[in-house]
Write a protein that holds these residues in place. Sequence first.
Motif, PDB file in Angstrom:
ATOM      1  N   TYR A  87      38.110  22.911   2.763  1.00  0.00           N
ATOM      2  CA  TYR A  87      37.588  24.138   3.365  1.00  0.00           C
ATOM      3  C   TYR A  87      37.924  24.190   4.859  1.00  0.00           C
ATOM      4  O   TYR A  87      38.158  25.261   5.421  1.00  0.00           O
ATOM      5  CB  TYR A  87      36.072  24.231   3.174  1.00  0.00           C
ATOM      6  N   LEU A  88      37.930  23.023   5.517  1.00  0.00           N
ATOM      7  CA  LEU A  88      38.209  22.985   6.951  1.00  0.00           C
ATOM      8  C   LEU A  88      39.698  23.071   7.250  1.00  0.00           C
ATOM      9  O   LEU A  88      40.089  23.545   8.318  1.00  0.00           O
ATOM     10  CB  LEU A  88      37.657  21.691   7.564  1.00  0.00           C
ATOM     11  N   THR A  89      40.530  22.607   6.334  1.00  0.00           N
ATOM     12  CA  THR A  89      41.969  22.632   6.568  1.00  0.00           C
ATOM     13  C   THR A  89      42.518  24.046   6.511  1.00  0.00           C
ATOM     14  O   THR A  89      43.418  24.405   7.286  1.00  0.00           O
ATOM     15  CB  THR A  89      42.675  21.750   5.533  1.00  0.00           C
ATOM     16  N   ILE A  90      41.980  24.865   5.620  1.00  0.00           N
ATOM     17  CA  ILE A  90      42.481  26.235   5.491  1.00  0.00           C
ATOM     18  C   ILE A  90      42.332  27.019   6.796  1.00  0.00           C
ATOM     19  O   ILE A  90      43.295  27.643   7.249  1.00  0.00           O
ATOM     20  CB  ILE A  90      41.770  26.961   4.329  1.00  0.00           C
ATOM     21  N   PRO A  91      41.156  26.994   7.470  1.00  0.00           N
ATOM     22  CA  PRO A  91      41.084  27.681   8.773  1.00  0.00           C
ATOM     23  C   PRO A  91      42.062  27.124   9.790  1.00  0.00           C
ATOM     24  O   PRO A  91      42.623  27.863  10.594  1.00  0.00           O
ATOM     25  CB  PRO A  91      39.635  27.446   9.220  1.00  0.00           C
ATOM     26  N   ALA A  92      42.273  25.796   9.764  1.00  0.00           N
ATOM     27  CA  ALA A  92      43.161  25.183  10.747  1.00  0.00           C
ATOM     28  C   ALA A  92      44.597  25.651  10.594  1.00  0.00           C
ATOM     29  O   ALA A  92      45.355  25.693  11.569  1.00  0.00           O
ATOM     30  CB  ALA A  92      43.096  23.659  10.625  1.00  0.00           C
ATOM     31  N   ILE A  93      44.989  26.002   9.375  1.00  0.00           N
ATOM     32  CA  ILE A  93      46.361  26.443   9.146  1.00  0.00           C
ATOM     33  C   ILE A  93      46.457  27.963   9.056  1.00  0.00           C
ATOM     34  O   ILE A  93      47.352  28.583   9.637  1.00  0.00           O
ATOM     35  CB  ILE A  93      46.915  25.820   7.842  1.00  0.00           C
ATOM     36  N   VAL A  94      45.526  28.590   8.341  1.00  0.00           N
ATOM     37  CA  VAL A  94      45.573  30.040   8.180  1.00  0.00           C
ATOM     38  C   VAL A  94      45.265  30.750   9.490  1.00  0.00           C
ATOM     39  O   VAL A  94      45.833  31.806   9.790  1.00  0.00           O
ATOM     40  CB  VAL A  94      44.594  30.493   7.072  1.00  0.00           C
ATOM     41  N   GLY A  95      44.384  30.159  10.309  1.00  0.00           N
ATOM     42  CA  GLY A  95      44.039  30.772  11.595  1.00  0.00           C
ATOM     43  C   GLY A  95      45.236  31.033  12.477  1.00  0.00           C
ATOM     44  O   GLY A  95      45.425  32.149  12.987  1.00  0.00           O
ATOM     45  N   PRO A  96      46.107  30.024  12.692  1.00  0.00           N
ATOM     46  CA  PRO A  96      47.302  30.270  13.498  1.00  0.00           C
ATOM     47  C   PRO A  96      48.232  31.313  12.911  1.00  0.00           C
ATOM     48  O   PRO A  96      49.058  31.883  13.631  1.00  0.00           O
ATOM     49  CB  PRO A  96      47.984  28.891  13.523  1.00  0.00           C
ATOM     50  N   ALA A  97      48.124  31.572  11.607  1.00  0.00           N
ATOM     51  CA  ALA A  97      48.952  32.620  11.001  1.00  0.00           C
ATOM     52  C   ALA A  97      48.263  33.977  11.063  1.00  0.00           C
ATOM     53  O   ALA A  97      48.868  34.988  11.405  1.00  0.00           O
ATOM     54  CB  ALA A  97      49.262  32.259   9.546  1.00  0.00           C
ATOM     55  N   ALA A  98      46.957  33.997  10.732  1.00  0.00           N
ATOM     56  CA  ALA A  98      46.217  35.255  10.739  1.00  0.00           C
ATOM     57  C   ALA A  98      46.005  35.771  12.151  1.00  0.00           C
ATOM     58  O   ALA A  98      45.969  36.989  12.371  1.00  0.00           O
ATOM     59  CB  ALA A  98      44.866  35.069  10.037  1.00  0.00           C
ATOM     60  N   GLY A  99      45.866  34.856  13.116  1.00  0.00           N
ATOM     61  CA  GLY A  99      45.659  35.275  14.507  1.00  0.00           C
ATOM     62  C   GLY A  99      46.789  36.137  15.034  1.00  0.00           C
ATOM     63  O   GLY A  99      46.560  37.255  15.510  1.00  0.00           O
ATOM     64  N   PRO A 100      48.041  35.655  14.986  1.00  0.00           N
ATOM     65  CA  PRO A 100      49.154  36.500  15.445  1.00  0.00           C
ATOM     66  C   PRO A 100      49.298  37.795  14.658  1.00  0.00           C
ATOM     67  O   PRO A 100      49.676  38.824  15.216  1.00  0.00           O
ATOM     68  CB  PRO A 100      50.379  35.595  15.239  1.00  0.00           C
ATOM     69  N   LEU A 101      48.994  37.758  13.342  1.00  0.00           N
ATOM     70  CA  LEU A 101      49.095  38.980  12.542  1.00  0.00           C
ATOM     71  C   LEU A 101      48.069  40.004  12.999  1.00  0.00           C
ATOM     72  O   LEU A 101      48.391  41.186  13.211  1.00  0.00           O
ATOM     73  CB  LEU A 101      48.882  38.651  11.062  1.00  0.00           C
ATOM     74  N   LEU A 102      46.825  39.574  13.169  1.00  0.00           N
ATOM     75  CA  LEU A 102      45.780  40.479  13.636  1.00  0.00           C
ATOM     76  C   LEU A 102      46.070  40.960  15.045  1.00  0.00           C
ATOM     77  O   LEU A 102      45.932  42.149  15.361  1.00  0.00           O
ATOM     78  CB  LEU A 102      44.424  39.770  13.585  1.00  0.00           C
ATOM     79  N   GLY A 103      46.487  40.027  15.903  1.00  0.00           N
ATOM     80  CA  GLY A 103      46.817  40.414  17.270  1.00  0.00           C
ATOM     81  C   GLY A 103      47.975  41.386  17.337  1.00  0.00           C
ATOM     82  O   GLY A 103      47.968  42.330  18.133  1.00  0.00           O
ATOM     83  N   GLY A 104      48.983  41.158  16.488  1.00  0.00           N
ATOM     84  CA  GLY A 104      50.119  42.074  16.464  1.00  0.00           C
ATOM     85  C   GLY A 104      49.751  43.456  15.979  1.00  0.00           C
ATOM     86  O   GLY A 104      50.219  44.469  16.515  1.00  0.00           O
ATOM     87  N   LEU A 105      48.912  43.507  14.945  1.00  0.00           N
ATOM     88  CA  LEU A 105      48.490  44.800  14.400  1.00  0.00           C
ATOM     89  C   LEU A 105      47.717  45.608  15.435  1.00  0.00           C
ATOM     90  O   LEU A 105      48.007  46.788  15.678  1.00  0.00           O
ATOM     91  CB  LEU A 105      47.619  44.560  13.160  1.00  0.00           C
ATOM     92  N   ILE A 106      46.740  44.971  16.079  1.00  0.00           N
ATOM     93  CA  ILE A 106      45.911  45.683  17.052  1.00  0.00           C
ATOM     94  C   ILE A 106      46.713  46.023  18.299  1.00  0.00           C
ATOM     95  O   ILE A 106      46.590  47.123  18.859  1.00  0.00           O
ATOM     96  CB  ILE A 106      44.668  44.840  17.412  1.00  0.00           C
ATOM     97  N   THR A 107      47.571  45.090  18.753  1.00  0.00           N
ATOM     98  CA  THR A 107      48.362  45.336  19.962  1.00  0.00           C
ATOM     99  C   THR A 107      49.355  46.467  19.766  1.00  0.00           C
ATOM    100  O   THR A 107      49.564  47.298  20.662  1.00  0.00           O
ATOM    101  CB  THR A 107      49.109  44.054  20.373  1.00  0.00           C
ATOM    102  N   THR A 108      49.968  46.521  18.583  1.00  0.00           N
ATOM    103  CA  THR A 108      50.984  47.546  18.316  1.00  0.00           C
ATOM    104  C   THR A 108      50.374  48.930  18.159  1.00  0.00           C
ATOM    105  O   THR A 108      50.915  49.922  18.662  1.00  0.00           O
ATOM    106  CB  THR A 108      51.781  47.184  17.048  1.00  0.00           C
ATOM    107  N   TYR A 109      49.243  49.017  17.500  1.00  0.00           N
ATOM    108  CA  TYR A 109      48.684  50.325  17.156  1.00  0.00           C
ATOM    109  C   TYR A 109      47.423  50.684  17.939  1.00  0.00           C
ATOM    110  O   TYR A 109      46.886  51.783  17.763  1.00  0.00           O
ATOM    111  CB  TYR A 109      48.387  50.384  15.662  1.00  0.00           C
TER     112      TYR A 109
END
Length: 468
Positions: free
Chosen positions: A140-162
Amino acid sequence: MVSSSVGQKSLIAPMIVACAMFMESVDENVILTALPTMARDFGHDVVTLKVAVTSYAVGLGAFIPACGWLADRFGARTVFRSAIGIFVVGSLLCAAANSLITFALARFVQGVGGAMMVPVGRIIIFRVVQRADIIRAMNYLTIPAIVGPAAGPLLGGLITTYSHWRLVFLVNVPISILGICLTNRHIANTCEPHPGRLDWTGFFLSGAGAALLLLGLSLIGCEIVSNRDAFCMGVMGAVLLAGYVVHERRVPLPLLDLHFFHIPTFRASVLGGSLFRIGLGALPFLLSLMLQEGYGMSAFESGLVTCASAFGAVFTRTVAPRMLRRYGFRSVLVANAALSGVSVAAHGLFFPCTPTWIIWVVVLLGGFFPALQLTTLNSLTYAEIASRDVGRATSLGSAVHRMSLSLSVTIGGIILQISRAANGHASLMWSDFWPAFLLVGLCSLASIPITLRLPRQAGEEITRAGRI
């Protein structure tokens, strides 16, 4: 049926902690795709904004050493809940920042909250989860450690672009409020009866030393201070850390007990894992910049590519326990470190005409292998740690881990600046990135000699007892 119900209840706390860690991990990486836009708003070079990334790590490095003592003294739930509150205050300050300096200070406040939130979350899990469920809890702890660095840029890119990059920090507010409510309801306020006095001298030497070292290195090549001043800060930090090593040998209850490194499984997990994390931590930073500055992608487009690593990370959750039972911790760590290093270095082979599907596959593998490594390392950390020592071991392990992750961005940024200067480019080009990817990939390979010193039977107790 009763056993299954008890097992499910014992994993409620890990799920709450994992959600908090996911929020922290996303927020730590959410600015990566927004860096070019933020650089224009603040009027600085895009590589200079690495200080906005590392200032978060400075807060972590300064306050992580005290997290174990705080949890033992005031209770894990109290500290965890307070950490979430500090974190959301820092998020609001980030959204309101009007300059790079004020933004860096706000990120520092976030780092203070993260310094307590993540390590204390690990303490909570170890104290409430039975050894038989430890591998499943660590998943359960490993998934945030890996998915976070992927979801973070995706969320940041979506909000920054639009929309606007400031909005990405407001997402934390409702999540934090929910996290505090769930913590009050489902997590017990466990603590040790006699944690002793806080080692204030050790706190100053380790906290100030780590902060000055990380801040000094991150400011090299930036426009904020001269390289001479940045170098002096780094040297001062290194001297303070060396002073802590001397101090630690002279006190009965040091803040960071270096004697834990005499335990083979802990040494391999923390020291070997930290070398590995240097490669992992630099990857989202370098990849996001390369896709936008080198290939001309929008923030959202680069986030769509970066998120491929999340799919590889999720797949690891079903594979890791089986591989550990079949091959053992030592074999998995050695072989997978090599595969992880190659997958990270392979990102430097991209060029503007590389088909998107090839980039996506490489990024996917760059999520799977590191996730498997983190699951293995996290499960091995407490294999030989007594319950009474969990707080102090967590402080030491978390401090070393966080320093390695912050060093990864700093090292990646410095190599990027050197490569750009050597190529004579006024702005970043796609050909400036391959040396940085190669170097951080080699850092993952450098963890192998430490792991090879593990006994072949290391971690067998965990794999025999583990239930999936």
